[in-house]
Design an enzyme around this catalytic site. Structure first.
Site, mmCIF file in Angstrom:
data_model
loop_
_atom_site.group_PDB
_atom_site.id
_atom_site.type_symbol
_atom_site.label_atom_id
_atom_site.label_comp_id
_atom_site.label_asym_id
_atom_site.label_seq_id
_atom_site.Cartn_x
_atom_site.Cartn_y
_atom_site.Cartn_z
ATOM 1 N N THR A 170 5.528 1.860 6.092
ATOM 2 C CA THR A 170 4.135 1.503 6.360
ATOM 3 C C THR A 170 3.550 2.478 7.372
ATOM 4 O OG1 THR A 170 2.653 -0.034 7.521
ATOM 5 C CG2 THR A 170 4.963 -0.343 7.938
ATOM 6 N N ARG A 224 -0.547 -6.893 -4.719
ATOM 7 C CA ARG A 224 -0.929 -8.263 -5.095
ATOM 8 C C ARG A 224 0.003 -8.840 -6.157
ATOM 9 N NH1 ARG A 224 -6.622 -8.550 -2.767
ATOM 10 N NH2 ARG A 224 -6.487 -6.578 -1.725
ATOM 11 N N ARG A 232 -3.888 -2.532 10.690
ATOM 12 C CA ARG A 232 -3.914 -3.994 10.574
ATOM 13 C C ARG A 232 -3.834 -4.639 11.963
ATOM 14 N NH1 ARG A 232 -3.125 -6.213 5.217
ATOM 15 N NH2 ARG A 232 -2.034 -4.361 4.567
ATOM 16 N N ASP A 288 4.612 -1.450 11.865
ATOM 17 C CA ASP A 288 4.657 -2.789 12.466
ATOM 18 C C ASP A 288 5.889 -3.610 12.068
ATOM 19 O OD1 ASP A 288 3.936 -3.105 9.838
ATOM 20 O OD2 ASP A 288 2.227 -4.418 10.206
ATOM 21 N N GLY A 305 0.841 -1.199 0.000
ATOM 22 C CA GLY A 305 0.000 0.000 0.000
ATOM 23 C C GLY A 305 0.873 1.245 0.000
ATOM 24 N N ASP A 313 1.432 1.581 9.344
ATOM 25 C CA ASP A 313 1.097 0.770 10.525
ATOM 26 C C ASP A 313 2.229 0.724 11.561
ATOM 27 O OD1 ASP A 313 -1.097 0.193 8.951
ATOM 28 O OD2 ASP A 313 -0.357 -1.776 8.336
ATOM 29 N N ASP A 351 5.794 -4.985 5.529
ATOM 30 C CA ASP A 351 6.089 -6.354 5.935
ATOM 31 C C ASP A 351 6.024 -7.352 4.759
ATOM 32 O OD1 ASP A 351 6.360 -8.218 8.284
ATOM 33 O OD2 ASP A 351 4.518 -8.969 7.365
HETATM 34 O O1 F6P Z 1 -0.789 -1.685 5.726
HETATM 35 C C1 F6P Z 1 -1.322 -0.432 5.450
HETATM 36 C C2 F6P Z 1 -2.812 -0.495 5.402
HETATM 37 O O2 F6P Z 1 -3.304 0.801 5.125
HETATM 38 C C3 F6P Z 1 -3.483 -1.084 6.635
HETATM 39 O O3 F6P Z 1 -3.506 -0.189 7.713
HETATM 40 C C4 F6P Z 1 -4.827 -1.480 6.071
HETATM 41 O O4 F6P Z 1 -5.406 -2.512 6.812
HETATM 42 C C5 F6P Z 1 -4.457 -1.963 4.698
HETATM 43 O O5 F6P Z 1 -3.243 -1.343 4.348
HETATM 44 C C6 F6P Z 1 -5.468 -1.683 3.625
HETATM 45 O O6 F6P Z 1 -5.003 -2.273 2.441
HETATM 46 P P1 F6P Z 1 -5.615 -2.034 0.995
HETATM 47 O O7 F6P Z 1 -4.873 -0.887 0.378
HETATM 48 O O8 F6P Z 1 -5.338 -3.316 0.287
HETATM 49 O O9 F6P Z 1 -7.073 -1.740 1.157
#
Ligand code: F6P
Length: 360
Positions: free
Chosen positions: A138, A75, A184, A142, A11, A140, A116
């Site tokens: 990130t 992905r 997350r 994490d 992301g 997050d 990650d």
């Molecule tokens: O890892 C970053 C994040 O924004 C998370 O906080 C969230 O759960 C996820 O990505 C959302 O992912 P996507 O962009 O696939 O909706």
């Protein structure tokens, strides 16, 4: 070292463009190294049109911009590419093709900026023999190999501002306002924004919560004449003994998206306490827009440090922040365990000391 490649995977996070700019400027300006930009994460390494030359003039003006000029994809794992063969979906390992493409492009190093998941793929590619350098990204926060990832500070700033804004309506209407935040399986955004914004209840995945405990806090506040409350809920928070909540009926898997716990908390607290409760999901506003000064500063330092590592041929390493200083750590060590909020750490002690209910 003649040529470095760079890609941004997973992301997006505020500060990606600052890393790209620092890599290109440092590579060209200090070492005379050329840089190849790879589009849409690892996908660019399995597509014919996936790369382009990144010169200093291509990175002008991108420092304050969110997103990534390279594009991102979460992905495109080269070890498990989804393809359709004879109308059947098959999972194919394209890592040999990726490795060959890296060689054919003449990349002496590949800087991978990611969270990650992306960094785990990078570690596997490094173990196959690819010249990888990692940069942790990130919102997050994490990743355990570093004190902080860029993107986190911007996300927390947005979340804190959202709590400030919710306060006024909560107070005017005597409501409970629930703010659902990203992160997350880690509660760093909710905890830090919750404390900084003065939330009354903070729910994080590391501490499974109980509804009666939250209801008690709301009632106590009402008895003290405080007719509104703010709840900061991480998307990964869940009631003790139950499961995390996923969007649109998705079930737990690496690809599924958390979301929906805020609405459940609002509904249950409204029922238990007889108050009006509303939910706001901050969502992608936490990831978008201009990075904070801190994130620009950190991302720039990470980008420059990644080029230094590449120039020294120190592959399989990830740049990191330790004790406020930018250094590096092996990708394997950095990813050995995910980073989570420490239950007995100073942040939790601070929150509890302020009387914030953590739902337990
Ligand atoms: O890892 C970053 C994040 O924004 C998370 O906080 C969230 O759960 C996820 O990505 C959302 O992912 P996507 O962009 O696939 O909706």
């Amino acid at each position: 070292m003649d040529r470095i490649g760079i890609l941004t995977g997973g992301g997006d996070a505020p500060g990606l463009n600052a890393v790209i700019r620092a890599v290109v400027k440092t590579a060209a300006g200090v070492y005379g190294i050329d840089v190849t930009g790879i589009r849409d994460g690892f996908e660019g390494l399995v597509r014919p049109d996936g790369v382009f030359q990144l010169t200093p003039d291509k990175v002008r003006g991108i420092l304050p911009r969110g997103g990534t000029i390279l594009g991102a994809a979460n992905r495109g794992n080269p070890f498990a590419i989804r393809t359709v063969v004879d109308s059947e979906v098959q999972i194919v390992d394209a890592s040999d093709q990726v490795q060959k493409h890296i060689e054919d492009l003449g990349l002496d190093a590949l800087i991978v900026v990611g969270g990650d998941g992306t960094l785990r793929i990078s570690l596997e590619l490094f173990e196959k023999g690819c010249p990888i350098i990692g940069v942790p990204k990130t919102i997050d926060n994490d990743i355990s190999g570093t004190e902080i990832t860029f993107g986190f500070d911007t996300a927390v700033s947005m979340a804190t501002e959202a709590i400030d804004r919710l306060h006024t309506t909560a107070e005017a209407h005597h409501r409970v306002m629930v703010l659902e935040l990203m992160g997350r399986d880690a509660g760093f955004i909710a905890l830090q924004a919750g404390v900084s914004g003065g939330a009354d209840v903070i729910l994080i995945p590391e501490i499974p919560f109980s509804y009666p405990s939250i209801a008690r806090k709301i009632r106590e506040r009402a008895e003290e004449g405080r007719t509104f409350s703010i709840i900061a809920a991480a998307e990964g928070a869940y009631p003790a003994g139950e499961q995390q909540v996923y969007q649109d009926g998705e079930s737990a898997s690496q690809q599924s998206r958390l979301g929906g716990i805020g609405a459940e908390v609002a509904e249950e607290i409204s029922r238990l306490c007889g108050v009006e409760a509303r939910v706001t999901v901050l969502g992608y506003l936490q990831r978008g827009g201009s990075p904070t000064c801190f994130d620009r500063w950190l991302a720039t330092r990470y980008g420059a440090a990644a080029v230094r590592l590449a120039n020294q041929h120190r592959f399989g390493r990830m740049v990191c922040l330790q004790g406020g200083v930018v250094g590096d750590i092996s990708l394997a060590e950095a990813l050995a365990e995910p980073k989570r909020v420490g239950l007995h750490g100073e942040s939790i002690l601070t929150a509890r000391g302020l009387g914030i209910c953590l739902g337990d």
